[in-house]
Design a protein around this motif. Structure first.
Motif, mmCIF file in Angstrom:
data_model
loop_
_atom_site.group_PDB
_atom_site.id
_atom_site.type_symbol
_atom_site.label_atom_id
_atom_site.label_comp_id
_atom_site.label_asym_id
_atom_site.label_seq_id
_atom_site.Cartn_x
_atom_site.Cartn_y
_atom_site.Cartn_z
ATOM 1 N N GLU A 173 0.823 -1.207 0.000
ATOM 2 C CA GLU A 173 0.000 0.000 0.000
ATOM 3 C C GLU A 173 0.860 1.261 0.000
ATOM 4 O O GLU A 173 0.337 2.376 -0.009
ATOM 5 N N HIS A 174 2.179 1.095 -0.004
ATOM 6 C CA HIS A 174 3.082 2.226 0.186
ATOM 7 C C HIS A 174 4.070 2.370 -0.958
ATOM 8 O O HIS A 174 5.230 2.735 -0.767
ATOM 9 N N ALA A 175 3.604 2.101 -2.173
ATOM 10 C CA ALA A 175 4.467 2.232 -3.349
ATOM 11 C C ALA A 175 4.971 3.661 -3.535
ATOM 12 O O ALA A 175 6.038 3.886 -4.115
ATOM 13 N N ALA A 222 4.581 3.455 13.485
ATOM 14 C CA ALA A 222 4.548 2.241 12.685
ATOM 15 C C ALA A 222 3.206 2.125 11.978
ATOM 16 O O ALA A 222 2.183 2.592 12.490
ATOM 17 N N ILE A 223 3.245 1.500 10.798
ATOM 18 C CA ILE A 223 2.032 1.225 10.038
ATOM 19 C C ILE A 223 2.003 -0.272 9.784
ATOM 20 O O ILE A 223 2.895 -0.817 9.119
ATOM 21 N N ILE A 224 0.988 -0.938 10.320
ATOM 22 C CA ILE A 224 0.868 -2.389 10.214
ATOM 23 C C ILE A 224 -0.402 -2.704 9.435
ATOM 24 O O ILE A 224 -1.472 -2.168 9.718
ATOM 25 N N GLY A 225 -0.279 -3.594 8.464
ATOM 26 C CA GLY A 225 -1.377 -3.868 7.557
ATOM 27 C C GLY A 225 -2.436 -4.790 8.121
ATOM 28 O O GLY A 225 -2.499 -5.067 9.328
ATOM 29 N N LYS A 226 -3.261 -5.313 7.228
ATOM 30 C CA LYS A 226 -4.402 -6.153 7.588
ATOM 31 C C LYS A 226 -3.990 -7.618 7.712
ATOM 32 O O LYS A 226 -3.077 -8.086 7.035
ATOM 33 N N ASN A 227 -4.691 -8.322 8.593
ATOM 34 C CA ASN A 227 -4.594 -9.782 8.700
ATOM 35 C C ASN A 227 -3.171 -10.275 8.944
ATOM 36 O O ASN A 227 -2.749 -11.311 8.407
ATOM 37 N N ILE A 250 4.723 -2.604 7.906
ATOM 38 C CA ILE A 250 4.466 -4.023 7.724
ATOM 39 C C ILE A 250 3.239 -4.150 6.830
ATOM 40 O O ILE A 250 2.195 -3.568 7.112
ATOM 41 N N GLY A 251 3.369 -4.908 5.745
ATOM 42 C CA GLY A 251 2.286 -5.035 4.780
ATOM 43 C C GLY A 251 1.154 -5.909 5.277
ATOM 44 O O GLY A 251 1.080 -6.273 6.458
ATOM 45 N N LYS A 264 13.402 -2.609 13.132
ATOM 46 C CA LYS A 264 13.727 -1.196 13.301
ATOM 47 C C LYS A 264 13.925 -0.564 11.925
ATOM 48 O O LYS A 264 14.664 -1.085 11.090
ATOM 49 N N HIS A 265 13.222 0.540 11.662
ATOM 50 C CA HIS A 265 13.394 1.323 10.435
ATOM 51 C C HIS A 265 13.445 0.419 9.204
ATOM 52 O O HIS A 265 14.420 0.403 8.446
ATOM 53 N N SER A 266 12.373 -0.341 9.007
ATOM 54 C CA SER A 266 12.331 -1.329 7.934
ATOM 55 C C SER A 266 10.939 -1.415 7.343
ATOM 56 O O SER A 266 9.965 -0.906 7.903
ATOM 57 N N MET A 267 10.863 -2.093 6.195
ATOM 58 C CA MET A 267 9.595 -2.254 5.486
ATOM 59 C C MET A 267 9.450 -3.693 5.013
ATOM 60 O O MET A 267 10.407 -4.281 4.495
ATOM 61 N N LEU A 268 8.246 -4.259 5.195
ATOM 62 C CA LEU A 268 7.900 -5.558 4.639
ATOM 63 C C LEU A 268 6.772 -5.380 3.635
ATOM 64 O O LEU A 268 5.759 -4.742 3.938
ATOM 65 N N PHE A 269 6.943 -5.955 2.454
ATOM 66 C CA PHE A 269 5.845 -6.026 1.503
ATOM 67 C C PHE A 269 4.827 -7.063 1.987
ATOM 68 O O PHE A 269 5.065 -7.789 2.955
ATOM 69 N N ASN A 270 3.698 -7.148 1.292
ATOM 70 C CA ASN A 270 2.658 -8.094 1.678
ATOM 71 C C ASN A 270 3.188 -9.527 1.726
ATOM 72 O O ASN A 270 4.057 -9.917 0.934
ATOM 73 N N HIS A 271 2.643 -10.288 2.661
ATOM 74 C CA HIS A 271 2.962 -11.708 2.826
ATOM 75 C C HIS A 271 4.429 -11.956 3.197
ATOM 76 O O HIS A 271 4.935 -13.068 2.996
ATOM 77 N N GLY A 272 5.118 -10.953 3.739
ATOM 78 C CA GLY A 272 6.447 -11.193 4.284
ATOM 79 C C GLY A 272 6.348 -12.023 5.564
ATOM 80 O O GLY A 272 5.431 -11.845 6.364
ATOM 81 N N THR A 273 7.310 -12.922 5.764
ATOM 82 C CA THR A 273 7.241 -13.840 6.899
ATOM 83 C C THR A 273 8.587 -13.892 7.609
ATOM 84 O O THR A 273 9.586 -14.310 7.028
ATOM 85 N N VAL A 274 8.562 -13.474 8.872
ATOM 86 C CA VAL A 274 9.760 -13.513 9.715
ATOM 87 C C VAL A 274 9.321 -14.125 11.050
ATOM 88 O O VAL A 274 9.052 -13.421 12.011
ATOM 89 N N PRO A 275 9.230 -15.470 11.134
ATOM 90 C CA PRO A 275 8.472 -16.081 12.214
ATOM 91 C C PRO A 275 9.201 -16.352 13.519
ATOM 92 O O PRO A 275 8.540 -16.629 14.523
ATOM 93 N N HIS A 276 10.564 -16.306 13.552
ATOM 94 C CA HIS A 276 11.234 -16.724 14.793
ATOM 95 C C HIS A 276 12.591 -16.034 14.981
ATOM 96 O O HIS A 276 13.474 -16.149 14.129
ATOM 97 N N PHE A 277 12.778 -15.336 16.085
ATOM 98 C CA PHE A 277 14.093 -14.980 16.634
ATOM 99 C C PHE A 277 15.009 -14.233 15.662
ATOM 100 O O PHE A 277 16.198 -14.503 15.592
ATOM 101 N N SER A 278 14.490 -13.277 14.927
ATOM 102 C CA SER A 278 15.306 -12.560 13.942
ATOM 103 C C SER A 278 15.468 -11.089 14.312
ATOM 104 O O SER A 278 14.645 -10.522 15.043
#
Length: 227
Positions: free
Chosen positions: A14-16, A76-81, A96-97, A109-123
């Motif tokens: 949503e942030h193109a 921060a801006i966090i997306g849907k679902n 976060i998308g 910190k100071h980062s962007m994830l596109f839709n369906h990005g997955t960072v599930p553990h200890f990163s």
């Protein structure tokens, strides 16, 4: 492969607008703080209770689940679902998308994830952009600051190229997959569809649709019974 369109499907965020006028994809990191500050606003949250901490300047999309122990400092801006899982720590200026997973004990910190990005553990993800359906395995760390003074450089046309950023972690193109416990050093750029095996220590630019195999030697010896 340094243009935003080389790495990312800009329809999957949503942030193109953040990438408008960016010659290089990392230029979006220079605009990220101002972009978030201009688009975030104070809003009440149904998630606000004794078991989570959410700052005033945080937008959370419909259907997003915030589990116990989460801290979102904002802005921060966090997306849907999305799923923001137990003990995640989202610091300043993060986008976060939609349909993303931020896992247990992950720090952003100071980062962007596109839709369906997955960072599930200890990163740890700092000063980075993760593309559509990018995935980090458990324990992946994205280092964002050089040990030596000076800006982060990337190799361009065989020569070091100053990005103008003192802090710059990684750009991960769409559908990239980084194996467990890998470390991406400052200024890493990984092309679309590329894969890194677990325990990789990566520095530099990886073209699209490549596989990085970690072939660390293993020694096998006879087990001797003690006593």
């Amino acid at each position: 492969m340094f243009k935003p369109s080389d790495l990312f499907d800009l329809s999957q965020t949503e942030h193109a607008a953040l990438f408008e006028g960016c010659e290089y994809a990392w230029d979006a990191l220079k605009k990220l703080k101002a972009y978030i500050d201009a688009n975030v606003k104070a809003s009440p949250h149904k998630h606000a209770n004794a078991r989570v901490s959410i700052g005033d300047q945080v937008i959370i999309g419909e259907g997003t689940v915030i589990e116990d122990g989460v801290m979102i400092k904002g802005p921060a801006i966090i997306g849907k679902n999305c799923e923001i899982r137990h003990n995640a720590y989202i610091r300043e200026h993060v986008i976060i998308g939609d349909n993303c997973v931020i896992g247990n004990s992950c720090e952003f910190k100071h980062s962007m994830l596109f839709n369906h990005g997955t960072v599930p553990h200890f990163s740890y993800v700092g000063d980075s952009i993760l593309g559509y359906k990018a995935h980090l395995g458990a324990g992946v760390k994205i280092s964002n600051v050089k040990l030596m003074p000076g800006n982060v450089a990337v190799e361009k046309d065989g020569q070091p190229f100053d990005t103008g950023l003192r802090k710059f972690g990684a750009l991960l193109g769409d559908h990239t997959d980084i194996g467990c416990n890998s470390v991406l050093n400052p200024g890493s750029i990984v092309g679309r569809g590329s894969v890194m095996y677990p325990n990789t220590n990566w520095r530099g630019v990886l073209p699209a649709n490549m596989i990085v195999k970690n072939k660390a030697a293993q020694e096998i010896i006879v087990r001797r019974v003690r006593g």
